[in-house]
Design an enzyme around this catalytic site. Structure first.
Site, short mmCIF file in Angstrom:
data_model
loop_
_atom_site.label_atom_id
_atom_site.label_comp_id
_atom_site.label_asym_id
_atom_site.label_seq_id
_atom_site.Cartn_x
_atom_site.Cartn_y
_atom_site.Cartn_z
N GLY A 77 55.53 71.36 22.27
CA GLY A 77 55.57 72.75 21.80
C GLY A 77 54.39 73.08 20.90
O GLY A 77 53.23 72.81 21.22
N SER A 78 54.70 73.64 19.76
CA SER A 78 53.66 74.21 18.90
C SER A 78 52.77 73.18 18.22
O SER A 78 51.78 73.58 17.59
CB SER A 78 54.30 75.11 17.85
#
Lengths: 787, 627
Positions: B77-78
Site C-alpha cells: 500500500g502506501s
C-alpha cells in the site's frame, strides 16, 4: 360651459410654471403607479407563463437509478390520480467538484441533462445561440446553459465550461443560453444545463450514468408536494435524489423580486399620495389667489358647481396631458424593469400586457386628481361674491384665535418663511406630509441597506452564529477528534470563546420540512449564547429532554412553551419539552435545536464537530485560519465570517440598487412638489414680497424667505416622520418577514446614516426651493403694490 | 587528534550498541500472532546493513496450506510512497532534479483547473503531501494494465481544483505521489514501473517486488483477505494486478526485500556496499516538512518526504503504514538506533479494540528485541465509542431479518439472519465476494455496527414511524429490502459457450460459440470473447462494420468501472456517415490472452437512455464461466 373652459385655459396660460410642475408631478405619479402595477401584475406571471409555455412539470424528480427503481416509480406515478402525465426518464449527471470557466474555478454545481425528446414536457426556450439555428439539441461537446447562469457568471456564447471527470476534464462549449424555468435562479442548486443526447454515455464513466430526471405533470400544481410524499411512502422512505416542486421553484425564484415589487408598490402609492397633496395644495393656492376673481364670477351668476368645474378642469387638463405621458414613460420603464426582473428567466421580451396597469394607473391618477381637485375646490364654490370682491381674500375666521408662535428670534427671512406657512396651514400640512413620505423612504433605504450590508456581522439575528470562524473537524484520512480540538482551543489565547454544534434530521409531528417529512435541526454542545444566538421566548435547551423550535415549526405544529414535542429521530420516538422558540431566516423559519445530551441519549457516540469560534480582540481571523490549516491540514475545513459577507455581496447590491431607485423616484417627486409649492407661495405672497422688495430687501434675502419656508416644512417633516418611521418600520418588517421565519425582523439601525438624512434632506430642499425662488428677482415692487 | 578521538568514540557507540534479541522478538511475535486474527504475517527486522530477522506467520490464504513467508509478495500500500520518494531523491543526488523546482519544469503539461496555483506546486510539496492537490482516489483501483496510467491521472487532474494553497497545509493524496512518480519517470526516461525498478528495486536486489501485475502474479502475489466474523475471508481479487497510480500505493513486495530497502536507508549503501543514497537526501526525507493532524493513537507527527516523523516512547521514529484494501503493512525505523522493522499482514485492518494493530506489533517488536518494556503505542486510548447498552426487544429485532440488495452496477447485498438466541448477524456480499460478516450490534434503532474481527462498520436503517424497516445503507450504498419470493417472470439467460447473458424483453438473439448478438429495433448488442487485445474500434467493428471504415469517428475518453466481479475499460465511439450517426459503447477486459468485450450500438443520441433502460441490466447479468 365655454366660459368655464376659456376661464380654465386662461388660468393655465397665466400660470405656466405651476402647470408645468403639476404636470410633472402627475406624470411621475402615473409613471410610478403604472410601473408598480405592471410589476405586481407580472411578478409571478413570468415563471408561471414560462412553465405554461414550456409545459414544465410541476413535480420534478431527480433519482438515482442505482438505488431507486425508476421504471416502477414511473408506473406508480402514471396511476396516481393527481398525475396528468409522466415524462420519460432523462439521463442526468450532477457535478460534484468545482467547475472551471475561463481558467477560473467556480463553485457552482451543474446538473447536465441530455436534451432528449420529453413528450412535450419540460421544454426549454433558447434565448441566444451559436451555430445552426434549427438544431434541436447541443452538439456532442456543447452545452446549453440557463440564461441566468450565463448572466450571473458572465459566461458568453462560445466560452468553455470545464467539468472535472475521471479520465480528464470535459470541456463543454456554451452554444446556447436557454430558459429552464425552475433553474433560472441562483437560489436553486444545482443549475440544470443541457447536453447532447447520448453525450453522458459518450463522455462519462459508466458509474456516473446512474441518475435520471423524471418530469411529472399534475392536474393541479399545488398537489406536487403531496404526490412526492405519497411516492416516498410507497417506495419505502426517502428518495435517493431530490424533488423540486413548482411551489418551491416559485418561492426560490421570486424571493428577491417579491420584496422588490412590494417596495415599488409602496413607493407608487406614496408618490400618488404626494401627487394628491400637490393637487390639493395647488387648488388651495389657486382659490386663495383667485379669491376676488371667484367673487366676480359668482357676481356674474356662476353657480358653485360652475366655479368648482373651472378648477376641476384647470387641474384635470394637466392630468390629461401628464397621465398619458406618464403611462407611456411607465410603459417604457416597466418594459425595462420587467426585462431586468425576468432576465433571470432568460426572457428578453417579458410578454406582458400593459392594458391593466395602464387602466389602473390612468384611472387611478385621473380619478384621484379629479377627486382631489373637486374636493379642494369646493371652497371656491362657497366663496361669497361681495366679500370676495371687496376684500380679495377670505375673511378672517370668526372666533379663530391665532396661536402665538415664538418666532421673534428667527432671522427675518426665516420668520417670513414660517409666517408664509402659517397663512395657508392646510397646504403647509400637505407639504409636510409629502416631505414626510420622502423622509420615510429615505429612512427605509438607509436602514434596510445597512441591515443587509451588515448581515454578515449580525448573523444571530438571522438565526446564524456570530462567530469569526467556523471550523468543521473531519478529514478523509487524517482527522482530529472534537474533544482534542476543543481542548486546544481552550488553551489558545487567540480564541475568545467557542461553541460546538452538529446538524441532525428529525420528524416533528405535525410539521413538514421543505422537501419532505424531515426537518433539519442543530444540536449544541454548549451554550448557544456564546456566539450570540438568542431565543424569542423561553430559553435554549440546557439538557436532555429539552427542545427549542424555530418559530414557524412551533406555529405549524401548534406547540407552546412547556408542551412536549413528538420528535422522531435516529429511529426513536422522543418527547422533549419545548423550552424555547427562536427565529431563523433559514429554511423558511423551520427547524429545531437540541442539547447534545439529548442526542447522546439516542446515540452515545454522537459528537458535535462544528466549532463556532470567536477570536480574541486584535486577532486576525484570516491569519488564524491559515494557522489552523497549517496545523491540522485536511482534518479541518475552515470558513471565515467574511466569506459570508462576500457571498451576500450580490444580494446586498441588488437591494441597495432597488432602494436607491425608490429613493430617487421619491426625491424626484419631492423636487417637483417643492418647486410647485415654492411657485405657489411666490404667487400667493407676491404682494408681501413686493412690499419687502420696496422696503429694500435684497433679492437674495427674498429668495431666502421662500427657501426658509421649504426648510421649515422639511424640518417639521423630519421631526414628525423620522421617529415615527423608526418606530413603525420594525413593526412593518416583522409582519412582512414573518412568513420566512423572521417574526422579529433583524433590522439594523444605521445611526449615522439616519442622522445624515437630516442635513441631506435639508440641503436637498434648499436646492430644490432656491431655483424656483429666483422668480422674486422678476417681481416689480410698483406692480406688486398696485395689484 | 581530537577528531580521531571523536570518530573512535562514534564508532564505539555504533558497534557497541546492543544487538537486538531476535529470539525475544520471535517470542513476542509468536504470542501476538496467536492472540490476533491475522491469517498471515510477515516480519522483517534490520540493524544497519543486516537483516537480523525475517519470518512469516500463518498462511497466505485461509483454507489453503501455502504458508506466509518472509518472501511472500504482499501489497504494501502506501509504503510505496517512500519508495517513490527514494527514487526522486536518487535523482536529486544525481543532480538531475531540484526538489524545489515547480513540477511544470519537468512535466510542462501538468496543471490543475487553477493553473496559477498548480504552477506553484513543487516536487517537494508532492512528496510532503502539501501540494493542495485533491485526494480523488478514483481510478486508483483501475485493475486493467494501463501503460498510460500516470498520464491518464495527470490528465484528469487538469479538471480538478486545488483544495488549498500549495504548501499551506497537509492533505494526504495518492495523486501527489503519482505526479512525483511521473516526474521521476520523465527524467529517467522510462515508465514509472521501470524507473522504480531501475532506481530502487534492482540496485537493492529486491527480487520479490514489483509494480507490474504480470510480474506480481508470477511471483505468487497475494490477494489478501476481508475481515469476517471470526476469521479472514479470502479475497477473490486483490489489488495484485493494479497498476494505475502505482507511485502512490500499489507496490507488492516481500518482507525480506523490504528489509534490504530498510538497510539501504539506514546505511546509504546498496546490498553490494556501493553508495546508494546520500545521507543528506535521507535526512531530507526524514525531516518533518509539514505538520500532520495529531493522531489519538499515534501522537503528534510530521510528514517528511514519503515518511511520517514522530516521537514514540521517547525516541525519534520514522514510519509509514499501508492499506491495500485486503492487505496492510507498517514500517518503522529508529534512525538513532539504526534499527528498523516492517510488518506485513494479508488482511484488511482488524478491530483495534480486540487485536494488536501492526503499528503496535512493529513498535513492541522493536522494544522486545531491544529488551525494553512493551508500550501501548498504537492502541486505542478510549473505549470503543460504538458500544452502548441499547437493546431491542425480540419482536423489533426480528423485523430486521431479511435480504437487502442494491441496484446498479454492483451486486451488493446484505443478508441479515437471526440465530437461535435471536442475535442478528449480517453478511455483506459485493460482486459475489463476501466482504464483511459479523454480529449486528445496534447503537439505536436506526444505526448498528457489524462486529467481527475487522473494524466495526456502521449500517444505517430507514424506519417508518411504526418501526417497519424500509431500507439500509452500507458504505454509502442504499440497499432496498428484497421481497421473500423471487420474481417469477424473470427471463431465462442466453448461453453461448462460456458466456451467459440475460437479455431484456423483445430482443432477438443469435449465438455462436464465443459470442451473443442481440438486436431490438435500431439497438444492437454484441458480447463475446476474442483473441488478443483489440482496440475499441476493432471491437466496435464486430457489431458495426462502419467503425472500421473511413467514417467520421469521435472517441470518448477511456475510463474504468467495476461491474459485478468484472473490471472493465469503457470507451465510447460516435460514428457519423451517410448511413446516419451511431453511438457505440465498448466495454472490454483482458481475460488471459483473450479479451472479453461487451458492445452496445444505438442510434446516435439514444445511447445513455438505452444503457440506462436496458443495457445496464444486461451488462450486470453477463457471466463468463472459467475454462
Amino acid at each position: 360651459m365655454k366660459a368655464i373652459v376659456f376661464t380654465a385655459l386662461g388660468d393655465l396660460r397665466r400660470r405656466v410654471g405651476q402647470t408645468a410642475a403639476l404636470t410633472c408631478a402627475l406624470l411621475l405619479s402615473s409613471l410610478a403607479l403604472f410601473t408598480a402595477a405592471a410589476l405586481l401584475q407580472s411578478l409571478d406571471a413570468p415563471l408561471d407563463d414560462a412553465c405554461d409555455r414550456l409545459n414544465t412539470s410541476a413535480l420534478q424528480l431527480f433519482l438515482d437509478g442505482h438505488s431507486d427503481d425508476v421504471p416502477a416509480m414511473q408506473a406508480w406515478l402514471q396511476q396516481h390520480e393527481a398525475v396528468a402525465a409522466v415524462g420519460p426518464p432523462i439521463p442526468i449527471y450532477q457535478t460534484s467538484s468545482d467547475l472551471v470557466h475561463n481558467e477560473e474555478a467556480f463553485s457552482r454545481a451543474l446538473m447536465l441533462a441530455e436534451n432528449l425528446p420529453r413528450k412535450g414536457l419540460d421544454a426549454v426556450q433558447i434565448v441566444t445561440r451559436l451555430g445552426d439555428p434549427t438544431a434541436a439539441a447541443p452538439g456532442l461537446d456543447e452545452v446549453w446553459i440557463s440564461h441566468q447562469l450565463a448572466t450571473s457568471r458572465g459566461i458568453q456564447l462560445g466560452d468553455t465550461i470545464t467539468v472535472p471527470r475521471e479520465g480528464g476534464p470535459w470541456p463543454l462549449r456554451v452554444s446556447a443560453t436557454v430558459v429552464d424555468p425552475y433553474f433560472s435562479t441562483d437560489n436553486i442548486s444545482p443549475t440544470r444545463a443541457w447536453v447532447a443526447p447520448g453525450a453522458l454515455a459518450h463522455a462519462l464513466p459508466l458509474a456516473d450514468l446512474n441518475e435520471v430526471f423524471l418530469g411529472v405533470s399534475l392536474h393541479q400544481r399545488a398537489d406536487a408536494g403531496q404526490v412526492r410524499d405519497d411516492l416516498e411512502q410507497a417506495f419505502g422512505g426517502g428518495l435517493s435524489g431530490f424533488a423540486l416542486t413548482h411551489e418551491i421553484a416559485k418561492m426560490a425564484h421570486g424571493m428577491f423580486f417579491r420584496i422588490m415589487a412590494v417596495a415599488l408598490g409602496v413607493a407608487a402609492l406614496l408618490t400618488l399620495l404626494v401627487s394628491i397633496l400637490i393637487v390639493a395644495g395647488a387648488v388651495g393656492s389657486a382659490v386663495f389667489a383667485d379669491y376676488r376673481l371667484i367673487g366676480t364670477f359668482k357676481a356674474m351668476g356662476y353657480t358653485p358647481a360652475m366655479v368648482n368645474r373651472i378648477y376641476l378642469l384647470r387641474f384635470t387638463i394637466p392630468a390629461l396631458i401628464a397621465v398619458p405621458l406618464g403611462l407611456l414613460l411607465g410603459w417604457l420603464v416597466s418594459a425595462q424593469l420587467l426585462a431586468l426582473l425576468v432576465g433571470s428567466l432568460g426572457v428578453t421580451d417579458p410578454q406582458w400586457s400593459p392594458l391593466l396597469p395602464a387602466l389602473a394607473a390612468g384611472a387611478g391618477v385621473l380619478t384621484t386628481v379629479a377627486a382631489a381637485a373637486w374636493w379642494s375646490a369646493r371652497k371656491a364654490g362657497r366663496v361669497e361674491a361681495m366679500p370676495a370682491i371687496r376684500f380679495g381674500a377670505p375673511p378672517p375666521r370668526a372666533g379663530s384665535h391665532r396661536r402665538s408662535v415664538p418666532l421673534g428670534r428667527l432671522p427675518l427671512p426665516a420668520f417670513l418663511g414660517a409666517r408664509g406657512l402659517a397663512l395657508n396651514p392646510v397646504r403647509a400640512g400637505f407639504a409636510v406630509i409629502g416631505m414626510g413620505v420622502a423622509v420615510a423612504v429615505l429612512v427605509c433605504a438607509v436602514n434596510l441597506t445597512a441591515t443587509f450590508e451588515r448581515l454578515g456581522e449580525n448573523r444571530p439575528m438571522w438565526g446564524m452564529a456570530a462567530s469569526d470562524l467556523t471550523v468543521f473537524v473531519g478529514g478523509a484520512r487524517f482527522s482530529v477528534r472534537s474533544e482534542h480540538f476543543a481542548a486546544r482551543l481552550r488553551q489558545d489565547a487567540r480564541v475568545a470563546d467557542f461553541v460546538t454544534s452538529g446538524t441532525v434530521q428529525g420528524e416533528i409531528e405535525g410539521v413538514k420540512g421543505i422537501a419532505g417529512a424531515r426537518t433539519g435541526g442543530r444540536v449544541f454542545d454548549g451554550a448557544p449564547e456564546t456566539v450570540g444566538l438568542t431565543v424569542l421566548e423561553g430559553r435554549h435547551p440546557e439538557g436532555a429532554g429539552e427542545i427549542a423550535l424555530a418559530i414557524n415549526s412551533a406555529l405549524k405544529g401548534g406547540y407552546a412553551l412547556g408542551e412536549p414535542v413528538p420528535l422522531f429521530i435516529e429511529g426513536q420516538h422522543l418527547k422533549p419539552k419545548l423550552v424555547g422558540i427562536y427565529q431563523t431566516g433559514q429554511n423558511l423559519g423551520l427547524g429545531f435545536r437540541l442539547h447534545a445530551a439529548t442526542m447522546n441519549a439516542v446515540l452515545p457516540m454522537w459528537q458535535a464537530r462544528t466549532f463556532e469560534i470567536k477570536t480574541a480582540a486584535g486577532v486576525d481571523p484570516a491569519a488564524f485560519k491559515d494557522d489552523l490549516i497549517r496545523t491540522y491540514g485536511e482534518a479541518v475545513d475552515v470558513g471565515l465570517a467574511s466569506d459570508l459577507t462576500e457571498q451576500l455581496a450580490g444580494l446586498v447590491t441588488g437591494i441597495r440598487g432597488t432602494l436607491m431607485l425608490l429613493s430617487a423616484l421619491l426625491l424626484a417627486i419631492c423636487l417637483i412638489s417643492i418647486y410647485n409649492d415654492t411657485l405657489l407661495c411666490l404667487r400667493e405672497q407676491q404682494q408681501t414680497l413686493g412690499i419687502l422688495k420696496a422696503a429694500g430687501m435684497t433679492p437674495g434675502r427674498l429668495r431666502l424667505v421662500l427657501v426658509w419656508r421649504t426648510q421649515v416644512v422639511t424640518l417639521v417633516s423630519l421631526v414628525l416622520f423620522l421617529p415615527m418611521v423608526l418606530v413603525a418600520l420594525p413593526l412593518l418588517l416583522n409582519q412582512i418577514a414573518a412568513g420566512i421565519g423572521l417574526v422579529s425582523f433583524p433590522l439594523v439601525i444605521d445611526p449615522l446614516g439616519t442622522v445624515l438624512i437630516v442635513p441631506g434632506l435639508l440641503a436637498f430642499a434648499f436646492a430644490a426651493a432656491w431655483w424656483p425662488a429666483r422668480g422674486v428677482t422678476r417681481l416689480h415692487p410698483r406692480h406688486m403694490l398696485a395689484y | 587528534m581530537l577528531n580521531i578521538v571523536c570518530n573512535w568514540l562514534m564508532l564505539m557507540s555504533v558497534f557497541g550498541a546492543s544487538r537486538p534479541d531476535t529470539a525475544a522478538l520471535d517470542a513476542y511475535l509468536e504470542r501476538t500472532f496467536a492472540q490476533a486474527a491475522y491469517p498471515g504475517l510477515s516480519v522483517v527486522m534490520v540493524q544497519r546493513d543486516h537483516i537480523l530477522y525475517a519470518r512469516g506467520f500463518g498462511v497466505a490464504t485461509v483454507g489453503k496450506t501455502r504458508p506466509m513467508t518472509a518472501d511472500t509478495p504482499t501489497a504494501i500500500g502506501s509504503i510505496t510512497k517512500s519508495m517513490t520518494a527514494l527514487a526522486v531523491m536518487r535523482l536529486v543526488d544525481q543532480g538531475r532534479l531540484d526538489l524545489d523546482a515547480p513540477v511544470t519544469t519537468y512535466l510542462p503539461d501538468f496543471r490543475t483547473a487553477d493553473k496559477q496555483g498548480s504552477d506553484r506546486i513543487t516536487v517537494r510539496m508532492l512528496l510532503a503531501n502539501s501540494s493542495g492537490l485533491p485526494s480523488m482516489d478514483r481510478g486508483i483501483t483501475d485493475r486493467n494494465q494501463a501503460d498510460d496510467a500516470e498520464g491518464a491521472l495527470i490528465a484528469a487532474l487538469a479538471g480538478q481544483v486545488l483544495h488549498r494553497d500549495p504548501g499551506s497545509g497537509f492533505e494526504y493524496t495518492n495523486e501527489g505521489f503519482v505526479v512525483a512518480g511521473a516526474v521521476a519517470a520523465r527524467i529517467h526516461g522510462k515508465p514509472f514501473a521501470q524507473t522504480l525498478a531501475d532506481l530502487v528495486l534492482k540496485p537493492l536486489a529486491m527480487k520479490h517486488s514489483s509494480t507490474i501485475p504480470a510480474e506480481v502474479t508470477a511471483m505468487g502475489g497475494l490477494t489478501g483477505h476481508y475481515a469476517g466474523a471470526e476469521a479472514g475471508l479470502p479475497a477473490m481479487q486483490g489489488l495484485a494486478s493494479v497498476q494505475f497510480a502505482a507511485a502512490g500505493s500499489i507496490q507488492q513486495c516481500s518482507a525480506r526485500d523490504f528489509g534490504r530497502y530498510l538497510c539501504a536507508l539506514l546505511t546509504g549503501h546498496d546490498g553490494a556496499g556501493q553508495p546508494f543514497i546520500s545521507a543528506s537526501a535521507v535526512a531530507e526525507m526524514w525531516r518533518g516538512q509539514i505538520g500532520m493532524p495529531e493522531n489519538e493513537r499515534l501522537g503528534a507527527m510530521a510528514y517528511g518526504l514519503g515518511w511520517m516523523i514522530g516521537e514514540v516512547d521517547g525516541r525519534r521514529v520514522v514510519s509509514h503504514g499501508g492499506h491495500a484494501m485486503t492487505m496492510t503493512s507498517f514500517a518503522m525505523l529508529v534512525p538513532e538506533q539504526e534499527i528498523a522493522i516492517a510488518v506485513f499482514a494479508n488482511i484488511e485492518t482488524l478491530n483495534l479494540q480486540r487485536f494488536a494493530d501492526l503499528t503496535t506489533i512493529a513498535n513492541n517488536g522493536l522494544h522486545a528485541a531491544m529488551g525494553e518494556p512493551l508500550s501501548d503505542w498504537g492502541k486505542p486510548k478510549r473505549p470503543d465509542p460504538t458500544r452502548n447498552d441499547f437493546e431491542f426487544d425480540e419482536a423489533q429485532r426480528r423485523r430486521f431479518v431479511g435480504r437487502y440488495a442494491a441496484r446498479g452496477l454492483g451486486t451488493m447485498q446484505v443478508d441479515v439472519t437471526a440465530d437461535e438466541q435471536g442475535v442478528l448477524h449480517a453478511e455483506v456480499v459485493a460482486d459475489g465476494q463476501t466482504v464483511k460478516a459479523g454480529r449486528l450490534d445496534f447503537m439505536n434503532s436506526a444505526r448498528c455496527v457489524i462486529r467481527g474481527i475487522g473494524s466495526p462498520t456502521t449500517m444505517f436503517w430507514a424506519l417508518s414511524r411504526s418501526g417497519e424497516v424500509l431500507s439500509a445503507r452500507y458504505n454509502g450504498t442504499r440497499l432496498r429490502r428484497v421481497g421473500e419470493s423471487a420474481p417469477e417472470n424473470r427471463p431465462e439467460p442466453t448461453h453461448a459457450g462460456r458466456l451467459s447473458l440475460t437479455l431484456a424483453a423483445n430482443w432477438s438473439v443469435t449465438t455462436d460459440e464465443n459470442a451473443i448478438t442481440a438486436q431490438r429495433e435500431t439497438n444492437k448488442l454484441w458480447t463475446g470473447v476474442v483473441d488478443g487485445a483489440p482496440g475499441p474500434r476493432e471491437l466496435a467493428a464486430l457489431l458495426e462494420p462502419r467503425a472500421a471504415a473511413d467514417v467520421t469517428l469521435t472517441q470518448g475518453v477511456t475510463s474504468g468501472v467495476t461491474v459485478g466481479p468484472y473490471y472493465w475499460r469503457k470507451t465510447t465511439l460516435h460514428l457519423a456517415g451517410d448511413a446516419g450517426a451511431t453511438q457505440i459503447m465498448v466495454l472490454q477486459r483482458a481475460v488471459g490472452e483473450e479479451t472479453l468485450a461487451w458492445v452496445l450500438a444505438t442510434e446516435a443520441g439514444t445511447l445513455t437512455h438505452c444503457y440506462q433502460a436496458e443495457g445496464r441490466a444486461m451488462l450486470t447479468s453477463l457471466v463468463l464461466a472459467a475454462r
